[in-house]
Design a protein around this motif. Structure first.
Motif, short mmCIF file in Angstrom:
data_model
loop_
_atom_site.label_atom_id
_atom_site.label_comp_id
_atom_site.label_asym_id
_atom_site.label_seq_id
_atom_site.Cartn_x
_atom_site.Cartn_y
_atom_site.Cartn_z
N LEU A 143 42.81 29.71 43.05
CA LEU A 143 42.90 30.81 44.00
C LEU A 143 44.22 30.70 44.76
O LEU A 143 44.72 29.59 44.98
CB LEU A 143 41.74 30.75 44.99
N PRO A 144 44.80 31.84 45.19
CA PRO A 144 46.08 31.79 45.91
C PRO A 144 45.96 30.95 47.18
O PRO A 144 44.95 31.04 47.89
CB PRO A 144 46.34 33.27 46.28
N ARG A 145 46.96 30.15 47.47
CA ARG A 145 47.04 29.31 48.67
C ARG A 145 45.99 28.19 48.69
O ARG A 145 46.19 27.15 49.30
CB ARG A 145 46.88 30.13 49.96
N ILE A 146 44.84 28.39 48.06
CA ILE A 146 43.77 27.40 48.09
C ILE A 146 43.99 26.37 46.98
O ILE A 146 43.77 25.19 47.17
CB ILE A 146 42.38 28.08 47.89
N GLY A 147 44.41 26.85 45.81
CA GLY A 147 44.63 25.97 44.68
C GLY A 147 43.41 25.85 43.79
O GLY A 147 42.57 26.75 43.74
N ARG A 148 43.34 24.69 43.09
CA ARG A 148 42.25 24.48 42.13
C ARG A 148 40.94 24.18 42.84
O ARG A 148 40.90 23.36 43.75
CB ARG A 148 42.59 23.29 41.24
N VAL A 149 39.87 24.85 42.44
CA VAL A 149 38.56 24.63 43.04
C VAL A 149 37.56 24.36 41.92
O VAL A 149 37.52 25.10 40.93
CB VAL A 149 38.08 25.86 43.84
N ARG A 150 36.78 23.30 42.11
CA ARG A 150 35.75 22.98 41.11
C ARG A 150 34.58 23.95 41.25
O ARG A 150 34.19 24.31 42.36
CB ARG A 150 35.26 21.54 41.37
#
Ligand SMILES: [Zn+2]
Length: 393
Positions: A143-150
């Motif tokens: 996700l933008p600004r958040i990065g990789r998310v499991r």
């Protein structure tokens, strides 16, 4: 055929990611509340006779925000710009709903003037439409600004479509419900038009109270058992909450558990409806669904919880988008069509049929039938009549 479809996944964020998600949701809330305060202030000034502009639309709110953000939120760069836009868009929509409702241009429940959002209350969310939005592998999204998310569940259903070039992500919405994070991708999906298994068959669906649904074929779809269990748990937690001191640690804990139980009910319900609506759309050429006035029924307290459970609105919405995929058709019955009070054999209409009466007994032709089965039969007859007058739009 291009259609819109949402793919929703529960997330398992790391503590760092969770802080970033909470910060974005907080930024959205901040922008919403800031805009609402501004609108109130301007309305107040107008009432005093001052000639000021009230920012009512998204472009107007955005202009005001860009002018003010350095002063009111010098930290704004910590979050994606879309977090603030998302909050202002939500406010613009709430303001529009309120004025439409006041002018009688909006159906359903009357909408009040927007209220300030409190942290941790209700469903909190934030949407992204630009930047890096990807499904990275079967267990991660970006996700933008958040990065990789499991992700908590496999993303395969969406990933395989993206790889095959049959789906494109338009928007990602992150939300927190009952202490759990979710991401929902709104996608443009390419579908091969299909034919239902029984293209000439008509089925009536009556969103039931004691059952999830009753079909005009006589089939009854039970409410899922976990739903009843979760509802009992909600009732117990509500009693527990009433005994606790508001604001105390125990009260907060019970409130959190209550929110989780509500989220569980919503999930079970959604799954149950999805299974049913997919099957109906793939099987029958025509599906007739009753447009019950859910809002009106909510005034009847005895029925309120049962109806909220059955979530008729959900049934209609799902059928509206799934039926075209499988080449079937949805017919929505008029809300005043007397489907429960009409005899499905001779057409005689009763003046009243109390809600507790589970059987329909006709005084004219002495038909005796389960209440829901009789109603579903009427809906199928209605569909046949509508089918004769050309396709519904
Ligand atoms: Zn009859």
């Amino acid at each position: 055929m291009k259609t819109l479809q949402a793919f929703r996944f529960a997330l398992d964020p790391s503590p760092r990611v969770e802080r970033a998600l909470a910060s974005h949701v907080g930024a959205r809330r901040f922008a919403f509340n800031w805009g609402l305060a501004l609108v109130q202030e301007r309305l107040e000034a107008r009432r005093r006779g001052e000639d000021v502009e009230v920012p009512w639309t998204l472009p107007a709110l955005r202009r005001e925000w860009n002018r003010a953000k350095e002063a009111v939120a010098p930290w704004w760069r910590e979050n994606s710009k879309e977090a603030y836009s998302s909050g202002l868009a939500g406010l613009a929509e709430a303001l529009q709903n309120w004025s439409d409702s006041r002018k009688g241009r909006r159906r359903g429940r009357r909408m009040g003037f927007p209220r300030f959002r409190k942290k941790g209350r209700g469903r909190e969310s934030v949407s992204f439409t630009t930047g890096a939005i990807r499904v990275d592998d079967p267990s991660h999204v970006v996700l933008p600004r958040i990065g990789r998310v499991r992700t908590h569940e496999p993303t395969t259903a969406l990933r395989s479509r993206i790889e095959a070039g049959t789906a494109r992500i338009l928007r990602a919405t992150v939300s927190r419900e009952g202490g759990r994070w979710y991401v929902s991708f709104t996608c443009e999906v390419e579908r091969v038009p299909q034919t239902p298994r029984r293209p000439h068959a008509v089925v009536g669906v009556d969103a039931g109270i004691q059952h999830l649904a009753v079909l005009s074929t006589g089939e009854m779809i039970e409410n899922p058992r976990p739903l009843q269990n979760a509802l009992n748990q909600i009732a117990r937690l509500n009693r527990e909450l009433a005994r606790r001191q508001p604001g105390s640690r125990g009260w907060e804990e019970t409130r959190r558990r209550l929110a989780r139980a509500h989220a569980r009910v919503a999930n079970i319900r959604r799954d149950a409806w999805h299974k049913l609506t997919t099957r109906l759309a793939k099987t029958f050429g025509t599906v007739v669904v009753e447009t019950l006035n859910v809002e009106g029924l909510k005034r009847n307290r005895r029925l309120a919880r049962a109806i909220a459970d059955a979530a008729l609105g959900n049934l209609r919405r799902q059928l509206r988008y799934k039926c075209p995929w499988s080449g079937s058709r949805v017919v929505e019955a008029d809300p005043f069509y007397p489907s429960s009070k009409r005899c499905s054999r001779c057409g005689a209409v009763k003046d009243t049929l109390p809600l507790w009466a589970r059987t329909f007994g006709c005084e004219v032709c002495s038909l005796i039938l389960d209440r829901d089965e009789n109603a579903a039969g009427n809906l199928a007859a209605l569909a046949a009549a509508v089918a004769g007058s050309g396709p519904e739009t």
